[in-house]
Design an enzyme around this catalytic site. Structure first.
Site: not given
Lengths: 561, 162
Positions: A49, A111-112, A161, A475
């Site tokens: 993502e 969940f999630q 949802k 760097m």
């Protein structure tokens, strides 16, 4: 008309002119994906993502349009946070849709489930949790307005949802009005008159332009101003390209790794016309010694940028393009006849700085990273869209690729995200299919989102990746070399994959150069390929980026070699 | 530059999460909140937040601009230096031994406050006033024994032109 939330979302996205969504599906966004497949909106399936957000970011920077992402709840949402923070720091217009657990489960540690609105509150321009399908269309429209207007930025919309799959009687929202949101585009003319006076009277002025000029598409007006008034121009990292890198008035980038002449100018100048910049610490160095003799005219659409870090004599809140246009019209009415003569001494001084202390490196029989970038610039005639990762690769790209046009340098300036360049190149390539897009990378940062090679391959995107491979996190190693007695703690990275084989494993082309004479042939072969290509350049391992201003030191006190 | 007390009166959309945006702005940017009071205005879609912060002038200028930048912030008034009225309310639970009761009631009378709860060993007083009055009554009650105190934080409004 009865529509589900997902159908309403697609309808509004079409109305907003969205043609591409970068995303990754999951349980609570299946309804949306189901509808998405029925539209002609292109979905780019990323491999992580974070890649989706950077790709949408690259798409937005290259096209000037709003970038759009769609991810699921929980880990899908948290994986977007770095990309969102990056877009927020660099003021990139984006709308990010995250799935959320059904409204009745919110707060239950489902969940999630994660409170992504809470998490992203400080790194979005605004965000929403949609609680009723009835509000969805209005919120999406508001989000696109907020993302693209004023000082642009990312806006996140969290979609439970049940909001997506509930069917309602759809009524198109009326005109969107936000009483509390009203960015100032037109500047105060009184301040502009004061600016004109300062410009006319100054002996040693500079223009300092930044990302705000890119975002407002004010490059033409800026160039006109500089030419008209004979003022030399420097840019922040984010501004590179708004003024032609080949123009005689060009000073190069200012700041920690700015050119000698640009940094010296800041110390000597009596006027800074700052446009679309925010005087970041990487530009100013120690603020109380920054530009000690200069009056500052500061033009920016975001009032908080003005007087945040340095004192300002003439604050001008307004859109950079509009303001520069008006400033040019005011200057047209003035007699600027003797400016050429008046500026001669100043410009001669700058030329002298340029000739005594130019950007330079010592050529040896080992590949110099600067040489790779220089060759890339020559071979692409400065026309390619360049994305970068973060670190030395980014600074060498900024120093040795002389950008001619805005929207051609795509880099994570504010947040400094390693792993930005490849997904951003993917987004830029999708926005500009005919352009050559090159990610200038280091061997460290390319590995942070290397999985997006598969995305590039899946969609046949011919992005080119130039790895300046020094087997260090260069760097930080440079800082350790200069300020920590060469103790390379945690920066030795000798276990990279074989990037040529890795490219081939993804179905792409892999090329390698280990000697200076191989650089050009490899670049020619790689750039002319119609496929995704990784070019791995084994460069001098302990090369440093110079000039360098140590953190917290005055900007005119540079280490030169 | 010296830090000074600033009273900000902020009109915001009356929506969930708005207070957290404001509190987050202050904590994220290292500004402080001395007191905070929030309630709906006459318009149920709008709330007023009265916030007191300690800051020097450039910082408070930056705070006001940053607040304006929040989408849900409708208006920000900086009351410092302006003509305004300010009040704070406190509930003070003070120890009331028999030998002190008369004294407490005398203070209540002088400060024009009310006794809103009486028990075996305590009085609960309701006091409103500006900061000076609050400090004065607390100073007088402290030696007698303050058991608990709850304050609303300052609320304030501009005075209209006469």
């Amino acid at each position: 008309m009865k529509l589900t939330g997902a159908q309403i979302l697609m309808k509004v996205l079409k109305e907003e002119g969205v043609d591409t969504i970068f995303g990754f599906p999951g349980g609570v966004v299946i309804d949306i994906y189901d509808e998405l497949a029925k539209t002609d909106i292109r979905h780019i399936l990323v491999r992580h993502e974070q890649g989706a957000v950077h790709a949408a970011d690259g798409y937005a920077r290259a096209s000037g349009k709003v970038g759009v992402c769609l991810v699921t709840s929980g880990p899908g949402a948290t994986n977007t946070v770095t990309g969102i923070a990056c877009a927020y720091m660099d003021s990139i217009p984006m709308v990010i849709f995250t799935g959320q657990v059904p409204t009745q489960l919110i707060g239950n540690d489902a969940f999630q489930e994660v409170d992504i609105v809470g998490i992203t509150r400080p790194c979005t321009k605004h965000n929403y949790l949609v609680k009723r399908t009835e509000d969805l269309a209005r919120i999406v429209k508001e989000a696109f307005i907020i993302a693209a207007s004023g000082r642009p930025g990312p806006v996140l919309i969290d979609l439970p949802k049940d909001v997506s799959n509930t069917k309602i009687t759809y009524k198109a929202p009326k005109r969107i009005e936000m009483k509390s949101y009203n960015p100032t585009y037109k500047p105060n003319m009184k301040q502009l008159h004061r600016a004109v006076k300062l410009i006319k009277n100054s002996k040693k002025p500079i223009v300092f332009a930044g990302g705000g000029v890119v975002l407002s598409r004010g490059s033409k007006e800026l160039t006109e101003l500089a030419h008209k008034t004979r003022i030399p121009v420097t840019c922040s990292l984010m501004g590179l390209g708004v003024f032609p890198g080949t123009d005689p008035l060009w000073l190069g980038m200012i700041g920690m790794h700015g050119t000698y002449r640009a940094n010296m100018c800041s110390g000597e100048c009596d006027l800074i016309v700052a446009v679309g910049v925010r005087f970041d610490d990487r530009v100013t160095g120690k603020t109380d010694t920054f530009a000690p003799n200069a009056k500052v005219v500061h033009i920016d659409i975001d009032p908080t940028s003005i007087r945040k870090n340095i004192p300002v004599a003439v604050p001008v809140v307004g859109d950079c393009k509009i303001t520069l246009g008006l400033l040019n019209r005011l200057l047209d009415k003035e007699d600027l006849g003797d400016l050429k003569k008046k500026r001669k001494k100043w410009l001669d001084q700058i030329d002298q700085w340029k000739s005594t202390t130019p950007l330079a490196y010592k050529q040896k029989n080992i590949i110099k990273p600067q040489y790779v970038v220089e060759k890339l610039y020559e071979l692409t005639k400065g026309e390619a869209i360049i994305t970068t990762e973060v670190g030395q690769n980014q600074m060498w790209a900024a120093q040795y690729y002389h950008f001619k046009k805005p929207n051609h340098f795509i880099t994570s300036g504010g947040l400094g995200v390693m792993g930005f360049g490849l997904p951003a190149a993917i987004g830029a390539q999708i926005a500009c299919p005919k352009k050559l897009v090159v990610d200038i990378a280091g061997d460290g940062s390319i590995q942070m989102n290397i999985q997006e090679m598969a995305t590039a391959e899946q969609y046949g995107l011919p992005v080119k990746i130039v790895i300046l491979n020094n087997q260090y996190l260069g760097m930080v190693r440079q800082w350790q070399e200069l300020f920590y007695g060469k103790r390379y703690s945690g920066t030795v990275m000798e276990h990279a994959p074989d990037f040529v084989k890795l490219a081939e494993a993804y179905g792409a082309v892999g090329l390698r150069a280990t000697k200076p004479e191989e650089v050009e042939p490899v670049l020619i072969e790689g750039l002319s390929s119609s496929k995704t290509v990784i070019m791995d350049f084994a460069v001098e391992r302990e090369e440093c980026v110079y000039p360098m201003v140590p953190a917290g030191a005055p900007i005119t006190e540079m280490l030169l070699a | 530059m010296t830090e000074q007390k600033h009273i900000l009166s902020i009109l915001v959309d009356n929506q969930p999460g708005v207070l957290s945006r404001i509190a987050g702005l202050f904590s994220g940017r290292g500004y402080n909140i001395e007191s905070l009071s929030v309630a709906e205005t006459m318009d149920p879609l709008v709330s007023r937040i009265t916030l007191v912060t300690m800051a020097d002038t450039p910082v408070v200028e930056q705070i006001v601009k940053q607040l304006h930048k929040l989408i849900n912030v409708i208006k920000v008034y900086e009351l410092t230096g302006a003509n305004y009225v300010q009040r704070e309310m406190a509930l003070i639970k003070v120890q009331a031994k028999p030998e002190h009761r008369a004294e407490i009631l005398r203070i209540v009378d002088i400060f024009r406050c009310k006794v809103v709860d009486v028990g075996q060993g305590h009085y609960t007083l309701e006091v409103t006033g500006d900061e000076g009055k609050m400090d004065a009554i607390l100073n007088l009650l402290k030696p007698i024994g303050i058991k608990e105190i709850a304050k609303t934080g300052i609320i304030a409004l501009f005075r209209e032109q006469k």
